[in-house]
Design a protein around this motif. Sequence first.
Motif, PDB file in Angstrom:
ATOM      1  N   LEU A 291       0.464  -1.029  -0.107  1.00  0.00           N
ATOM      2  CA  LEU A 291      -0.336   0.386  -0.056  1.00  0.00           C
ATOM      3  C   LEU A 291       0.662   0.580   0.249  1.00  0.00           C
ATOM      4  CD1 LEU A 291      -2.943  -0.697   2.322  1.00  0.00           C
ATOM      5  CD2 LEU A 291      -3.394  -0.374  -0.106  1.00  0.00           C
TER       6      LEU A 291
ATOM      7  N   ASP B 280       2.942   2.315  -1.833  1.00  0.00           N
ATOM      8  CA  ASP B 280       2.677   2.366  -3.399  1.00  0.00           C
ATOM      9  C   ASP B 280       1.300   3.208  -3.580  1.00  0.00           C
ATOM     10  OD1 ASP B 280       5.578   1.182  -3.454  1.00  0.00           O
ATOM     11  OD2 ASP B 280       4.947  -0.510  -4.781  1.00  0.00           O
ATOM     12  N   TRP B 281       0.364   2.948  -3.345  1.00  0.00           N
ATOM     13  CA  TRP B 281      -0.896   3.259  -3.606  1.00  0.00           C
ATOM     14  C   TRP B 281      -0.764   5.053  -2.482  1.00  0.00           C
ATOM     15  CZ3 TRP B 281      -4.659   5.097  -0.785  1.00  0.00           C
ATOM     16  CH2 TRP B 281      -6.379   5.113  -1.209  1.00  0.00           C
TER      17      TRP B 281
ATOM     18  N   ARG C 252       0.837   7.542  -5.469  1.00  0.00           N
ATOM     19  CA  ARG C 252      -0.098   8.128  -5.748  1.00  0.00           C
ATOM     20  C   ARG C 252      -1.259   8.491  -5.897  1.00  0.00           C
ATOM     21  NH1 ARG C 252       0.574   2.349  -7.768  1.00  0.00           N
ATOM     22  NH2 ARG C 252      -1.376   2.076  -7.236  1.00  0.00           N
ATOM     23  N   ASN C 253      -1.549   8.171  -4.038  1.00  0.00           N
ATOM     24  CA  ASN C 253      -2.895   8.970  -4.033  1.00  0.00           C
ATOM     25  C   ASN C 253      -2.716   9.374  -2.067  1.00  0.00           C
ATOM     26  OD1 ASN C 253      -5.383   7.925  -5.254  1.00  0.00           O
ATOM     27  ND2 ASN C 253      -4.053   5.913  -5.253  1.00  0.00           N
TER      28      ASN C 253
END
Length: 224
Positions: free
Chosen positions: A184, A186-187, A190-191
């Motif tokens: 998460l 990496d997620w 991006r967010n």
Amino acid sequence: MTGTSGAAQGRTAARRKRVPRQVREQQIIDVAVRVFAKRGYHAASVDEIAELAGISKPMVYLYLESKEGLFLACLRREADRLVVAFQEAARGAGAAPELRLYAGLSAFFAFVAEHRDSWVVLHRQASELTETIAGAVAEARRAVMAEVAGLVRDGISDSGQGGRLGAEDADFVAHALVGAADSLTDWMERNPGQGSDGMALRLMNMVWVGMRDVLDGGAWLPEA
């Protein structure tokens, strides 16, 4: 007389500029983390690290022996910082295991957000390198896993389900949580609007709520 005085002043200034070994080593590691994160292990240059640290290349080798030794020092220091951040947050969050786990996960995501270079070295580079480095990564991961598994075991014990669920179940949940948290990050990158507390809350709702159902005796089975 003037020349003698000048030489003495020069020696005094040199002594003042001497930095204790431990401090100098940490300064080298600070620079090395940034360079390794930016360039990757193979492309990173000890010459560049030495220049940015304001010392000679032989001095880097004197302190840390080799490029691999330097990378290992970076890896171990940042891994220790991450584990300590998790531990301190969890221990300061009260008695309930789920609150301690939430606080620890929030500290984990905060560390990743605030020390991005450190996380790049720990998460994205180290596993692709030598066996010695991969072993150091595994050791750091086990330290985090042990903390999480301990909190899950406490949750099982507090629920009164210690006779039905045991160490293997706690270990399974710990691996699921740590694996999810790793991926998460990496997620989260991006967010960026999520925040560390929001990330921890989402993960707790995905995993701990299900764990709570299991503790209450619930189970899912495929239809025959």
